[in-house]
Design a protein around this motif. Structure first.
Motif, PDB file in Angstrom:
ATOM      1  N   ALA A   1       0.834  -1.184   0.000  1.00  0.00           N
ATOM      2  CA  ALA A   1       0.000   0.000   0.000  1.00  0.00           C
ATOM      3  C   ALA A   1       0.883   1.253   0.000  1.00  0.00           C
ATOM      4  O   ALA A   1       0.559   2.234  -0.658  1.00  0.00           O
ATOM      5  N   GLN A   2       1.998   1.171   0.742  1.00  0.00           N
ATOM      6  CA  GLN A   2       2.884   2.339   0.810  1.00  0.00           C
ATOM      7  C   GLN A   2       3.534   2.607  -0.556  1.00  0.00           C
ATOM      8  O   GLN A   2       3.721   3.748  -0.941  1.00  0.00           O
ATOM      9  N   GLN A   3       3.845   1.527  -1.312  1.00  0.00           N
ATOM     10  CA  GLN A   3       4.444   1.688  -2.644  1.00  0.00           C
ATOM     11  C   GLN A   3       3.469   2.394  -3.586  1.00  0.00           C
ATOM     12  O   GLN A   3       3.856   3.266  -4.345  1.00  0.00           O
ATOM     13  N   TYR A   4       2.174   2.018  -3.504  1.00  0.00           N
ATOM     14  CA  TYR A   4       1.167   2.667  -4.357  1.00  0.00           C
ATOM     15  C   TYR A   4       1.048   4.150  -4.008  1.00  0.00           C
ATOM     16  O   TYR A   4       0.914   4.995  -4.877  1.00  0.00           O
ATOM     17  N   HIS A   5       1.092   4.455  -2.726  1.00  0.00           N
ATOM     18  CA  HIS A   5       1.022   5.838  -2.269  1.00  0.00           C
ATOM     19  C   HIS A   5       2.214   6.625  -2.805  1.00  0.00           C
ATOM     20  O   HIS A   5       2.069   7.738  -3.307  1.00  0.00           O
ATOM     21  N   HIS A   6       3.410   6.047  -2.714  1.00  0.00           N
ATOM     22  CA  HIS A   6       4.628   6.692  -3.203  1.00  0.00           C
ATOM     23  C   HIS A   6       4.547   6.908  -4.716  1.00  0.00           C
ATOM     24  O   HIS A   6       4.887   7.986  -5.215  1.00  0.00           O
ATOM     25  N   ASP A   7       4.111   5.858  -5.447  1.00  0.00           N
ATOM     26  CA  ASP A   7       3.982   5.971  -6.901  1.00  0.00           C
ATOM     27  C   ASP A   7       2.965   7.045  -7.275  1.00  0.00           C
ATOM     28  O   ASP A   7       3.174   7.811  -8.213  1.00  0.00           O
ATOM     29  N   GLY A   8       1.880   7.119  -6.536  1.00  0.00           N
ATOM     30  CA  GLY A   8       0.854   8.127  -6.803  1.00  0.00           C
ATOM     31  C   GLY A   8       1.373   9.531  -6.568  1.00  0.00           C
ATOM     32  O   GLY A   8       1.087  10.454  -7.340  1.00  0.00           O
ATOM     33  N   LEU A   9       2.135   9.704  -5.501  1.00  0.00           N
ATOM     34  CA  LEU A   9       2.741  11.006  -5.218  1.00  0.00           C
ATOM     35  C   LEU A   9       3.712  11.409  -6.330  1.00  0.00           C
ATOM     36  O   LEU A   9       3.697  12.546  -6.793  1.00  0.00           O
ATOM     37  N   GLU A  10       4.538  10.461  -6.762  1.00  0.00           N
ATOM     38  CA  GLU A  10       5.495  10.751  -7.828  1.00  0.00           C
ATOM     39  C   GLU A  10       4.773  11.147  -9.107  1.00  0.00           C
ATOM     40  O   GLU A  10       5.148  12.111  -9.767  1.00  0.00           O
ATOM     41  N   GLU A  11       3.740  10.389  -9.441  1.00  0.00           N
ATOM     42  CA  GLU A  11       2.981  10.674 -10.658  1.00  0.00           C
ATOM     43  C   GLU A  11       2.297  12.048 -10.556  1.00  0.00           C
ATOM     44  O   GLU A  11       2.309  12.836 -11.499  1.00  0.00           O
ATOM     45  N   GLY A  12       1.750  12.344  -9.402  1.00  0.00           N
ATOM     46  CA  GLY A  12       1.103  13.641  -9.187  1.00  0.00           C
ATOM     47  C   GLY A  12       2.095  14.789  -9.288  1.00  0.00           C
ATOM     48  O   GLY A  12       1.806  15.825  -9.900  1.00  0.00           O
ATOM     49  N   LEU A  13       3.261  14.613  -8.688  1.00  0.00           N
ATOM     50  CA  LEU A  13       4.298  15.641  -8.777  1.00  0.00           C
ATOM     51  C   LEU A  13       4.746  15.841 -10.217  1.00  0.00           C
ATOM     52  O   LEU A  13       4.919  16.975 -10.677  1.00  0.00           O
ATOM     53  N   GLN A  14       4.945  14.748 -10.935  1.00  0.00           N
ATOM     54  CA  GLN A  14       5.390  14.829 -12.327  1.00  0.00           C
ATOM     55  C   GLN A  14       4.370  15.587 -13.181  1.00  0.00           C
ATOM     56  O   GLN A  14       4.726  16.466 -13.950  1.00  0.00           O
ATOM     57  N   LYS A  15       3.085  15.245 -13.002  1.00  0.00           N
ATOM     58  CA  LYS A  15       2.036  15.928 -13.769  1.00  0.00           C
ATOM     59  C   LYS A  15       1.966  17.402 -13.394  1.00  0.00           C
ATOM     60  O   LYS A  15       1.798  18.260 -14.250  1.00  0.00           O
ATOM     61  N   GLY A  16       2.106  17.694 -12.110  1.00  0.00           N
ATOM     62  CA  GLY A  16       2.089  19.083 -11.655  1.00  0.00           C
ATOM     63  C   GLY A  16       3.247  19.879 -12.239  1.00  0.00           C
ATOM     64  O   GLY A  16       3.078  21.010 -12.685  1.00  0.00           O
ATOM     65  N   LEU A  17       4.425  19.276 -12.254  1.00  0.00           N
ATOM     66  CA  LEU A  17       5.595  19.943 -12.833  1.00  0.00           C
ATOM     67  C   LEU A  17       5.408  20.185 -14.327  1.00  0.00           C
ATOM     68  O   LEU A  17       5.712  21.262 -14.840  1.00  0.00           O
ATOM     69  N   GLU A  18       4.881  19.180 -15.032  1.00  0.00           N
ATOM     70  CA  GLU A  18       4.661  19.324 -16.472  1.00  0.00           C
ATOM     71  C   GLU A  18       3.650  20.432 -16.765  1.00  0.00           C
ATOM     72  O   GLU A  18       3.861  21.258 -17.649  1.00  0.00           O
TER      73      GLU A  18
END
Length: 93
Positions: A1-18
Motif C-alpha cells: 500500500a505504501q508503494q502505491y502511495h509513493h507511486d501516486g505522489l510521484e505521478e502527481g508531482l510529475q504531472k504538476g511539474l509538467e
C-alpha cells in the motif's frame, strides 16, 4: 500500500511539474510576443517619422519609446503617416 502511495505522489508531482512548465512557457511566449509587437510598432512609428521629417529629436523618440499601449501605438503610427509636420505629430503625444 505504501508503494502505491509513493507511486501516486510521484505521478502527481510529475504531472504538476509538467503542467506548471507548460503554463509558464505559454505565459512567457505570450509576454514575449506582446513585447515584440510593441517594439515593432514603436520602430514603425519612429521610421515613419524619420522618412517623413528627417531626424527625430531624442525627446520625441523617448516619448514614443515610453508608450506601452498597443492601440495608442497604432494611433501614433497612423498619425506619423498623416501628420503635416513633426510638430503636428508631437501634439498628439
Amino acid at each position: 500500500a505504501q508503494q502505491y502511495h509513493h507511486d501516486g505522489l510521484e505521478e502527481g508531482l510529475q504531472k504538476g511539474l509538467e503542467q506548471g512548465l507548460e503554463q509558464g512557457l505559454e505565459q512567457g511566449l505570450e509576454r514575449g510576443l506582446g513585447e515584440g509587437l510593441l517594439r515593432g510598432l514603436r520602430q514603425g512609428v519612429l521610421e515613419a517619422l524619420r522618412l517623413r521629417f528627417g531626424l527625430v529629436p531624442p525627446g520625441v523618440s523617448d516619448a514614443v519609446t515610453r508608450v506601452t499601449d498597443e492601440d495608442a501605438l497604432h494611433l501614433l503610427l497612423r498619425t506619423a503617416i498623416q501628420a503635416g509636420s513633426l510638430d503636428e505629430f508631437c501634439a498628439s503625444l
